[in-house]
Design a protein around this motif. Structure first.
Motif, PDB file in Angstrom:
ATOM      1  N   HIS A 134       8.452   2.337   1.263  1.00 41.39           N
ATOM      2  CA  HIS A 134       8.374   1.302   2.290  1.00 41.39           C
ATOM      3  C   HIS A 134       8.035  -0.036   1.618  1.00 41.39           C
ATOM      4  O   HIS A 134       7.175  -0.091   0.731  1.00 41.39           O
ATOM      5  CB  HIS A 134       7.274   1.619   3.306  1.00 41.39           C
ATOM      6  CG  HIS A 134       7.413   2.959   3.970  1.00 41.39           C
ATOM      7  ND1 HIS A 134       8.027   3.129   5.193  1.00 41.39           N
ATOM      8  CD2 HIS A 134       7.005   4.195   3.571  1.00 41.39           C
ATOM      9  CE1 HIS A 134       7.994   4.406   5.526  1.00 41.39           C
ATOM     10  NE2 HIS A 134       7.374   5.076   4.572  1.00 41.39           N
TER      11      HIS A 134
ATOM     12  N   ASP B 150      -1.295   8.190  -0.001  1.00 41.41           N
ATOM     13  CA  ASP B 150      -0.052   7.581  -0.446  1.00 41.41           C
ATOM     14  C   ASP B 150      -0.388   6.711  -1.665  1.00 41.41           C
ATOM     15  O   ASP B 150      -1.515   6.726  -2.153  1.00 41.41           O
ATOM     16  CB  ASP B 150       0.526   6.731   0.682  1.00 41.41           C
ATOM     17  CG  ASP B 150       0.463   7.458   2.033  1.00 41.41           C
ATOM     18  OD1 ASP B 150       1.154   8.472   2.177  1.00 41.41           O
ATOM     19  OD2 ASP B 150      -0.300   7.009   2.923  1.00 41.41           O
TER      20      ASP B 150
ATOM     21  N   THR C 146      -2.475   2.244   9.708  1.00 34.68           N
ATOM     22  CA  THR C 146      -1.350   2.127  10.630  1.00 34.68           C
ATOM     23  C   THR C 146      -0.017   1.956   9.923  1.00 34.68           C
ATOM     24  O   THR C 146       1.035   1.908  10.575  1.00 34.68           O
ATOM     25  CB  THR C 146      -1.558   0.923  11.556  1.00 34.68           C
ATOM     26  OG1 THR C 146      -1.598  -0.283  10.746  1.00 34.68           O
ATOM     27  CG2 THR C 146      -2.839   1.048  12.358  1.00 34.68           C
ATOM     28  N   GLY C 147      -0.042   1.828   8.587  1.00 34.20           N
ATOM     29  CA  GLY C 147       1.177   1.553   7.841  1.00 34.20           C
ATOM     30  C   GLY C 147       1.539   0.084   7.799  1.00 34.20           C
ATOM     31  O   GLY C 147       2.554  -0.294   7.209  1.00 34.20           O
ATOM     32  N   LYS C 148       0.708  -0.777   8.413  1.00 36.09           N
ATOM     33  CA  LYS C 148       0.969  -2.212   8.454  1.00 36.09           C
ATOM     34  C   LYS C 148      -0.168  -2.978   7.764  1.00 36.09           C
ATOM     35  O   LYS C 148      -1.308  -2.519   7.728  1.00 36.09           O
ATOM     36  CB  LYS C 148       1.120  -2.684   9.898  1.00 36.09           C
ATOM     37  CG  LYS C 148       2.269  -2.019  10.643  1.00 36.09           C
ATOM     38  CD  LYS C 148       2.343  -2.500  12.089  1.00 36.09           C
ATOM     39  CE  LYS C 148       3.485  -1.826  12.826  1.00 36.09           C
ATOM     40  NZ  LYS C 148       3.562  -2.281  14.251  1.00 36.09           N
TER      41      LYS C 148
ATOM     42  N   ASP D 248      -2.475   9.751   7.933  1.00 32.63           N
ATOM     43  CA  ASP D 248      -2.217  11.168   8.207  1.00 32.63           C
ATOM     44  C   ASP D 248      -3.121  12.117   7.429  1.00 32.63           C
ATOM     45  O   ASP D 248      -2.959  13.336   7.508  1.00 32.63           O
ATOM     46  CB  ASP D 248      -0.752  11.504   7.938  1.00 32.63           C
ATOM     47  CG  ASP D 248      -0.388  11.405   6.446  1.00 32.63           C
ATOM     48  OD1 ASP D 248      -1.220  10.903   5.654  1.00 32.63           O
ATOM     49  OD2 ASP D 248       0.736  11.820   6.091  1.00 32.63           O
TER      50      ASP D 248
ATOM     51  N   ASP E  93      -0.728   5.515   6.090  1.00 36.47           N
ATOM     52  CA  ASP E  93      -0.241   5.871   7.423  1.00 36.47           C
ATOM     53  C   ASP E  93      -1.237   6.689   8.234  1.00 36.47           C
ATOM     54  O   ASP E  93      -0.942   7.093   9.369  1.00 36.47           O
ATOM     55  CB  ASP E  93       1.089   6.616   7.326  1.00 36.47           C
ATOM     56  CG  ASP E  93       1.013   7.862   6.457  1.00 36.47           C
ATOM     57  OD1 ASP E  93      -0.089   8.180   5.957  1.00 36.47           O
ATOM     58  OD2 ASP E  93       2.053   8.521   6.281  1.00 36.47           O
TER      59      ASP E  93
ATOM     60  N   GLN F 270       5.224   7.080   0.556  1.00 35.14           N
ATOM     61  CA  GLN F 270       4.598   7.883   1.596  1.00 35.14           C
ATOM     62  C   GLN F 270       4.515   9.346   1.176  1.00 35.14           C
ATOM     63  O   GLN F 270       5.527  10.010   0.970  1.00 35.14           O
ATOM     64  CB  GLN F 270       5.392   7.756   2.894  1.00 35.14           C
ATOM     65  CG  GLN F 270       4.771   8.452   4.083  1.00 35.14           C
ATOM     66  CD  GLN F 270       5.554   8.197   5.369  1.00 35.14           C
ATOM     67  OE1 GLN F 270       6.602   7.555   5.329  1.00 35.14           O
ATOM     68  NE2 GLN F 270       5.031   8.673   6.473  1.00 35.14           N
TER      69      GLN F 270
END
Length: 368
Positions: free
Chosen positions: A103, A76, A150-152, A72, A70, A91
């Protein structure tokens, strides 16, 4: 001289995967395994990550791959399992602490385990789950304009057929790209691995037993081409396969035994564990890999490293003994310098507990 090891029980847990990374950004390596993480450097302080689905003797958690998904600034990790049928990430809550939110990346079917390799050569690893009943898929984390996660993920499916049990990655063809290795052949990496078609070569069938994850792709004998190292993940055997190019774009493979007398070699590492500047093969038995249904299930348990002699492999024992005395190394173990000692230690999860083997260096028997 052989290495001396100090064996320490970290947790009496049954999770089969462990990761080693700096969870809380304090500059010290931590151990992450299953529902908990263990704070370095002594790993005595335990933090809850979150519950993990249990299935009989198993937990649905067959990998622990660190990645700042993500963006940050905290690492993770990626996991997946046989029963959940999903590739997932947990996360890191960062400085706030607390439970790690889960997720789903994608529905992929049964996940044997998952590995990370830089498939497209851009310096960022991609995620490749071993889904024996499904096709080979490569998952690439999408970064923003600042180069942060981006988490994607974007995904490329590179086969149509089920991939089978066993997975590796390395430059088989000698073209400088990362080919994918399966139990019954290999996929040649194209120039754009996320978009172009991969060519399949049915050069081998490892036979006899399900292949290890990973199947290692390394130049073992220094001849300039890559060989394979394959463990019997659910049966006896540990072999290396010698490649000989025919000069016409083809190649032959010759199988050589390393250790035909031990079973359940599921995870393998190729790393310099004794500090001599040359890599060794580090592996061991996955205890109760199929809960009593594998060949060699009741044999003694062990972890070993094998040194290349120029002609073959010489076996060195890290740990060995009857069940409940000797220790195995699960489905994903780690080799890392946990104490900044300059020596590589070993983190071994499994149904027989989570252990650390501290590498105390060479043992000088001449002084005894």
């Amino acid at each position: 001289m052989p290495l001396k090891w100090r064996k320490v029980l970290i947790a009496d847990e049954r999770y089969e995967s462990a990761g080693v990374f700096d969870v809380n950004n304090d500059g010290v390596l931590d151990i992450v395994s299953g529902a908990h993480w263990y704070e370095g450097p002594d790993f005595k302080k335990v933090h809850k990550i979150g519950d993990v689905r249990a299935e009989g003797e198993y937990f649905d958690d067959f990998s622990t791959i660190p990645m700042d998904i993500d963006g940050d600034g905290y690492l993770d990790f990626i996991t997946g399992g046989w029963w959940g049928n999903t590739l997932r990430w947990r996360q890191n809550p960062g400085a706030a602490g607390g439970e790690w939110k889960e997720h789903v990346i994608a529905e992929v079917g049964n996940v044997e385990t998952t590995r990370a390799w830089d498939i497209d050569g851009d310096g960022q690893v991609e995620i490749v789950p071993n889904t024996p009943n499904g096709p080979v898929r490569v998952f690439k984390l999408i970064l923003d304009k600042h180069g942060k996660g981006t988490g994607k993920f974007e995904v490329a499916q590179i086969t149509d057929k089920p991939q089978g049990h066993g997975l590796g990655c390395g430059d088989i063809a000698g073209h400088g790209r990362m080919d994918i290795v399966l139990a019954k052949g290999w996929l040649e990496c194209p120039k754009d691995p996320m978009k172009d078609k991969w060519a399949y070569h049915d050069d081998w069938d490892i036979g006899r037993w399900d292949g290890s994850v990973p199947i290692l792709v390394e130049d073992i004998n220094g001849d300039g081409v890559k060989e394979l190292i394959v463990g019997g993940a659910h049966g006896y055997g540990l072999d290396w396969w010698q490649q000989k190019p025919d000069g016409k774009g083809g190649r032959t493979w010759t199988r050589h035994p390393i250790d035909p007398f031990n079973a359940q070699y599921h995870d393998l590492h190729w790393v310099d564990i004794d500090g001599d500047g040359k890599p060794e093969l580090v592996t061991g038995k996955r205890h109760r890999a199929h809960c009593g249904n594998d060949a060699g299930e009741r044999d003694d348990v062990g972890i070993y490293y094998f040194k290349w002699t120029g002609e073959g492999f010489a076996k060195q024992v890290i740990d060995y003994g009857p069940i409940r005395q000797g220790t195995g190394c699960g489905i994903m173990f780690q080799v890392a310098d946990l104490r900044k000692s300059g020596r590589m230690d070993l983190v071994a999860p499994g149904k027989d507990g989570l252990y650390v083997f501290f590498n105390e260096g060479e043992e000088d028997y001449s002084k005894k």
